[in-house]
Design a protein around this motif. Structure first.
Motif, PDB file in Angstrom:
ATOM      1  N   LEU A  28       0.831  -1.207   0.000  1.00  0.00           N
ATOM      2  CA  LEU A  28       0.000   0.000   0.000  1.00  0.00           C
ATOM      3  C   LEU A  28       0.862   1.253   0.000  1.00  0.00           C
ATOM      4  O   LEU A  28       0.577   2.218  -0.718  1.00  0.00           O
ATOM      5  N   TYR A  29       1.909   1.253   0.800  1.00  0.00           N
ATOM      6  CA  TYR A  29       2.825   2.398   0.879  1.00  0.00           C
ATOM      7  C   TYR A  29       3.412   2.710  -0.497  1.00  0.00           C
ATOM      8  O   TYR A  29       3.415   3.862  -0.950  1.00  0.00           O
ATOM      9  N   ARG A  30       3.886   1.692  -1.177  1.00  0.00           N
ATOM     10  CA  ARG A  30       4.490   1.917  -2.489  1.00  0.00           C
ATOM     11  C   ARG A  30       3.428   2.219  -3.548  1.00  0.00           C
ATOM     12  O   ARG A  30       3.696   2.963  -4.500  1.00  0.00           O
ATOM     13  N   ALA A  31       2.227   1.660  -3.393  1.00  0.00           N
ATOM     14  CA  ALA A  31       1.144   1.986  -4.326  1.00  0.00           C
ATOM     15  C   ALA A  31       0.758   3.456  -4.214  1.00  0.00           C
ATOM     16  O   ALA A  31       0.416   4.099  -5.218  1.00  0.00           O
ATOM     17  N   LEU A  32       0.814   4.014  -3.016  1.00  0.00           N
ATOM     18  CA  LEU A  32       0.544   5.448  -2.855  1.00  0.00           C
ATOM     19  C   LEU A  32       1.629   6.278  -3.534  1.00  0.00           C
ATOM     20  O   LEU A  32       1.342   7.330  -4.114  1.00  0.00           O
ATOM     21  N   PHE A  33       2.862   5.816  -3.469  1.00  0.00           N
ATOM     22  CA  PHE A  33       3.927   6.500  -4.207  1.00  0.00           C
ATOM     23  C   PHE A  33       3.696   6.393  -5.712  1.00  0.00           C
ATOM     24  O   PHE A  33       4.052   7.305  -6.464  1.00  0.00           O
ATOM     25  N   LEU A  34       3.111   5.278  -6.148  1.00  0.00           N
ATOM     26  CA  LEU A  34       2.765   5.170  -7.565  1.00  0.00           C
ATOM     27  C   LEU A  34       1.728   6.224  -7.935  1.00  0.00           C
ATOM     28  O   LEU A  34       1.800   6.827  -9.010  1.00  0.00           O
ATOM     29  N   GLY A  35       0.750   6.452  -7.056  1.00  0.00           N
ATOM     30  CA  GLY A  35      -0.209   7.526  -7.298  1.00  0.00           C
ATOM     31  C   GLY A  35       0.466   8.878  -7.376  1.00  0.00           C
ATOM     32  O   GLY A  35       0.125   9.719  -8.220  1.00  0.00           O
ATOM     33  N   ALA A  36       1.452   9.115  -6.487  1.00  0.00           N
ATOM     34  CA  ALA A  36       2.201  10.371  -6.544  1.00  0.00           C
ATOM     35  C   ALA A  36       2.987  10.480  -7.846  1.00  0.00           C
ATOM     36  O   ALA A  36       3.085  11.565  -8.441  1.00  0.00           O
ATOM     37  N   LEU A  37       3.547   9.356  -8.307  1.00  0.00           N
ATOM     38  CA  LEU A  37       4.281   9.372  -9.570  1.00  0.00           C
ATOM     39  C   LEU A  37       3.353   9.686 -10.741  1.00  0.00           C
ATOM     40  O   LEU A  37       3.718  10.436 -11.660  1.00  0.00           O
ATOM     41  N   LEU A  38       2.140   9.130 -10.712  1.00  0.00           N
ATOM     42  CA  LEU A  38       1.175   9.434 -11.770  1.00  0.00           C
ATOM     43  C   LEU A  38       0.818  10.917 -11.773  1.00  0.00           C
ATOM     44  O   LEU A  38       0.710  11.536 -12.844  1.00  0.00           O
ATOM     45  N   LEU A  39       0.627  11.501 -10.592  1.00  0.00           N
ATOM     46  CA  LEU A  39       0.367  12.938 -10.506  1.00  0.00           C
ATOM     47  C   LEU A  39       1.540  13.730 -11.064  1.00  0.00           C
ATOM     48  O   LEU A  39       1.367  14.722 -11.790  1.00  0.00           O
ATOM     49  N   PHE A  40       2.758  13.296 -10.705  1.00  0.00           N
ATOM     50  CA  PHE A  40       3.965  13.973 -11.187  1.00  0.00           C
ATOM     51  C   PHE A  40       4.031  13.922 -12.713  1.00  0.00           C
ATOM     52  O   PHE A  40       4.259  14.940 -13.374  1.00  0.00           O
ATOM     53  N   VAL A  41       3.842  12.741 -13.265  1.00  0.00           N
ATOM     54  CA  VAL A  41       3.912  12.579 -14.718  1.00  0.00           C
ATOM     55  C   VAL A  41       2.778  13.333 -15.402  1.00  0.00           C
ATOM     56  O   VAL A  41       2.973  13.978 -16.444  1.00  0.00           O
ATOM     57  N   PHE A  42       1.587  13.265 -14.805  1.00  0.00           N
ATOM     58  CA  PHE A  42       0.435  13.947 -15.388  1.00  0.00           C
ATOM     59  C   PHE A  42       0.668  15.454 -15.451  1.00  0.00           C
ATOM     60  O   PHE A  42       0.422  16.103 -16.470  1.00  0.00           O
ATOM     61  N   THR A  43       1.169  16.017 -14.370  1.00  0.00           N
ATOM     62  CA  THR A  43       1.470  17.454 -14.346  1.00  0.00           C
ATOM     63  C   THR A  43       2.573  17.803 -15.334  1.00  0.00           C
ATOM     64  O   THR A  43       2.511  18.831 -16.025  1.00  0.00           O
ATOM     65  N   PHE A  44       3.584  16.945 -15.419  1.00  0.00           N
ATOM     66  CA  PHE A  44       4.685  17.197 -16.355  1.00  0.00           C
ATOM     67  C   PHE A  44       4.180  17.188 -17.797  1.00  0.00           C
ATOM     68  O   PHE A  44       4.556  18.062 -18.603  1.00  0.00           O
ATOM     69  N   LEU A  45       3.326  16.235 -18.125  1.00  0.00           N
ATOM     70  CA  LEU A  45       2.797  16.181 -19.489  1.00  0.00           C
ATOM     71  C   LEU A  45       1.922  17.391 -19.796  1.00  0.00           C
ATOM     72  O   LEU A  45       1.979  17.950 -20.903  1.00  0.00           O
ATOM     73  N   ILE A  46       1.113  17.809 -18.818  1.00  0.00           N
ATOM     74  CA  ILE A  46       0.268  18.987 -19.033  1.00  0.00           C
ATOM     75  C   ILE A  46       1.127  20.223 -19.273  1.00  0.00           C
ATOM     76  O   ILE A  46       0.892  21.005 -20.202  1.00  0.00           O
TER      77      ILE A  46
END
Length: 765
Positions: free
Chosen positions: A729-747
């Motif tokens: 769960l801890y690492r899955a939450l970091f995956l969510g943070a990574l998706l936010l990071f990538v999503f913002t970077f792409l935008i």
């Protein structure tokens, strides 16, 4: 002298008052380098954050690693089952004569064998091992059934210290089978209050399948004697010879498989045991027989295999139109070379070890993945996994016992688990679902990112849908039409709005706005319809008024005439809402059956979707208020910075103020307006507190505007404080943070590319 005469004119060619002092040059050089280093440091910090998050996420996608630790030579004998203690320190096996053997896997120490059945010489004909309860059930050729409970002392001291001898407790179960006849299959379930025993016995050449409901009273002196509460003869309901029998751990069901490949599922309701389902899991195969059948952790899913090695999983679920649960196929795995010869289910997750002869596979049921595959030169007879899921024991036909270390901390993770459609236990179909915790050890975590991604996009969409028209039209009016005095007040007020804490907006949305609009959705719909129509109608009427009348209102103050009309439209829409609701949104009350006018009941009836008080519309309103000031401020700056010469030229050529603003100013400021929209979009994507407080915060995959949601950022805020360090769960939450990071970077990247193209397109204006 000549050199000084030649050089003096060059030194005096620049007036002294224009020469920079040495301190200014040094300070300028320092600031240039400081800014350069600062920019590089920011880039390095962002990359460092990205690398750190990525480093936390990568272990989720690694396969299992199995490392050989030790090997032991044990007597080949007639071992029929094998197991490990919780820590993988002690191995035990049962032979066909009813003797238990133990060995310390750290030191190789062998403990004296423990004879069951009071030391009598017996011949075992059936046995079952329940690793979750560390219990063995064994039956003899004389029809006797005994339950054996194992108790392993916790290891103390160093790893090489001598461990205490395991404790063995035996208990004879009430007679269910006929004496003097061999038991061919046996199993036992214990829910604490109820116990269910089932046996298959050969009696005078015919097969009998019997079950018994057992009870045991408990008092101050401990557990009392086990008594038979009810007996069941299942033989008449089963066609064919039963060779495999299972009882679930809750003592609620019996599953029997025949040689011909038919599976019978009996369910207990109270003291009644009734046949609920008959199915053939391999009816489509050339060899439809069931050569193997075992439960996974939780006793909800059956692992079935036929003689060809085809491996399928059947799980209990409630099909559409039925009120009870039955077995249905949910998963399948690549076929083995033949029927499974050994099997061990993990007691921590939905993993299981299975294989044929020398091929060993570690599979994970939920995601249908093979975590590890091993090949051994000798055929494997028995295998075991300890309950901590970090040790594997393999016993081959030559008597060699191999102890392996298992490193598989995240078996439930993977690309399919996070982004694929998974058929979870108990579900009637595959779905995307996030549910990180449950109420029992048999719960399987559901970690799909899809509902969170959809929730993020959903909240962002409704926020931008509300914020963009208001912010852009407001910025256009303030920068192009409003008088300077009004502009000097409006812009600071909007900038102050940007400082409102999001937790305050979330609080207002949850406790003030949501209850008020819950019963007035038709009023909101009427307002959204009447306000734009009224504005357009007012503009058409105003433009057709005689110029001498319009000249009475100073330029930029036309809103004084429009504002009362729009407020009247708002008031009219709010009042017309209940009238429209009585005309249109009428439905039968599910309780009384009477026809009532209630949008909250009409919406589920019309669409089949839920209506919740805290929903996406509320989030759109409150998050829109947080985004409006950002978009307004940046867009107003971009519009105000358009050169006045362009506006003057357009007006001089006969264009109206509206035409000038629409066809000259807006295209010129398009790059800045687009940047404002992207900054507002980024603000909406990353919003946390408003979403947590103003919506149900439920991670559901739904595009319904009147249902709740959970975003990636809100999920981090809710789940991270309770996530064990370095857990899945801890690492899955970091995956969510990574998706936010990538999503913002792409935008931001897309926004910059489009902004440059817009700038190139309109640079000649």
């Amino acid at each position: 002298m000549s050199e000084s005469i030649l050089t003096s004119p060059q030194q005096s060619s620049v007036p002294r008052r224009y020469e920079a002092s040495r301190s200014i040059l040094l300070w300028d050089r320092f600031m240039n380098r400081f800014i350069t280093v600062g920019g590089l440091a920011i880039i390095a910090a962002v990359l460092g954050i990205f690398v750190f998050i990525l480093w936390q996420v990568l272990p989720l996608f690694r396969p299992a690693r199995v490392i050989s630790m030790r090997e032991f030579s044990l007597p080949v004998g007639g071992a029929v089952l094998m197991g490990l203690d919780e820590h993988g320190r002690t191995a035990f096996w049962l032979d066909a004569e009813g003797t238990l053997h133990f060995t310390d896997l750290e030191t190789g120490q062998r403990f004296p064998g423990r004879s069951l059945w009071g030391g009598r010489q017996v011949r075992l004909t059936a046995w079952r091992y329940h690793p979750g309860r560390q219990e063995i059930l064994c039956a003899t050729a004389e029809g006797e059934v005994e339950r054996v409970a194992l108790r392993f002392p916790a290891p103390t001291g160093t790893s090489t210290a001598t461990v205490a001898e395991p404790q063995v407790e035996t208990q004879m179960l009430p007679e269910l089978a006929s004496k003097g006849y061999p038991v061919r299959a046996v199993d036992y379930g214990d829910s604490g209050t109820d116990k269910l025993l089932a046996v298959v016995q050969e009696v005078d050449g015919r097969q009998e399948v019997r079950a018994a409901l057992l009870t045991q009273t408990r008092g101050l002196l401990g557990a009392g004697r086990i008594r038979v509460a009810a007996t069941y003869d299942l033989s008449g309901q089963i066609t064919g010879r039963v060779d495999r029998l299972l009882v679930d751990r809750d003592a609620a069901s019996v599953v029997a498989a025949t040689e011909s490949g038919t599976v019978y599922y009996f369910r207990r309701e109270g003291q009644q045991l009734e046949l609920r389902q008959v199915f053939r899991p391999f009816a489509d195969r050339p060899h439809p027989g069931v050569a193997f059948m075992e439960y996974l952790l939780g006793d909800v899913t059956l692992v079935l295999a036929n003689p060809e090695g085809v491996l399928r999983l059947y799980s209990l679920y409630r099909p559409e139109g039925r009120s009870d649960r039955v077995f249905g196929p949910i998963h399948s795995f690549p076929s083995l070379p033949g029927a499974p010869g050994f099997f061990a289910a993990s007691q921590r997750n939905k993993a299981f070890l299975v294989g044929h002869r020398g091929e060993v596979r570690l599979c994970y049921a939920t995601t249908e993945t093979i975590r590890w595959t091993g090949q051994w030169p000798e055929p494997i007879r028995l295998c075991a996994i300890n309950s901590k899921y970090d040790r594997i024991a393999l016993w081959d036909e030559t008597g060699r016992l191999r102890l392996l270390r298992l490193d598989d901390p995240h078996p439930e993770a993977g690309w399919r688990a996070f982004f694929g459609r998974i058929w979870y236990e108990g579900a009637d179909r595959p779905r995307y679902e996030w549910q990180s915790t449950g109420g029992s050890d048999a719960f399987e975590p559901k970690l799909s990112m899809v509902p969170l991604i959809v929730g993020t996009l959903k909240g962002t969409f409704y926020a931008m849908l509300f914020a963009v028209p208001v912010a852009l039209l407001g910025a256009l009016y303030v920068s192009q039409f409003a008088p300077p005095g009004f502009r000097g007040v409006a812009k600071p007020v909007m900038e102050v709005m940007a400082s409102l804490p999001s937790v305050v907006l979330g609080f207002l949305g949850a406790l003030w706005l949501a209850p008020r609009i819950e019963t007035r959705v038709p009023s909101l719909l009427m307002i959204f319809l009447l306000v734009p129509l009224t504005a357009l109608l007012m503009g058409a009427v105003w433009s057709r008024l005689p110029i001498r009348w319009r000249a009475q209102v100073p330029a930029g103050w036309e809103f004084l005439a429009l504002a009362p009309v729009l407020l009247g439209a708002v008031w009219a829409g709010w009042g017309l809402g209940p009238v429209v609701e009585r005309w249109v949104f009428v439905v039968a009350d599910p309780v009384t059956g009477e026809r009532v006018a209630d949008f909250r009941l009409w919406w589920p009836w019309f669409t089949g979707a839920d209506f919740q008080q805290r929903n996406s519309v509320v989030v759109g309103f409150m998050m829109g208020f947080a985004v409006i000031p950002i978009i307004f401020t940046l867009a107003e700056d971009a519009l105000s910075n358009v050169p006045a010469t362009l506006r003057s030229a357009s007006l001089a050529l006969g264009a109206s103020r509206w035409q000038t603003a629409l066809y000259v100013v807006v295209p010129t400021a398009a790059a800045g307006i687009f940047s404002a929209l992207m900054v507002g979009l980024g603000r909406a994507v990353g919003e946390t507190m408003i979403v947590v407080m103003a919506t149900g915060n439920t991670p559901i995959l739904s595009f319904n505007p009147f249902s709740g949601m959970r975003t990636l950022s809100a999920n981090l805020a809710v789940e991270l404080p309770e996530a064990p360090h370095h857990s899945t769960l801890y690492r899955a939450l970091f995956l969510g943070a990574l998706l936010l990071f990538v999503f913002t970077f792409l935008i931001n990247t897309a926004a910059e590319v489009l902004r440059q193209r817009l700038r190139e397109r309109f640079k000649n204006l």
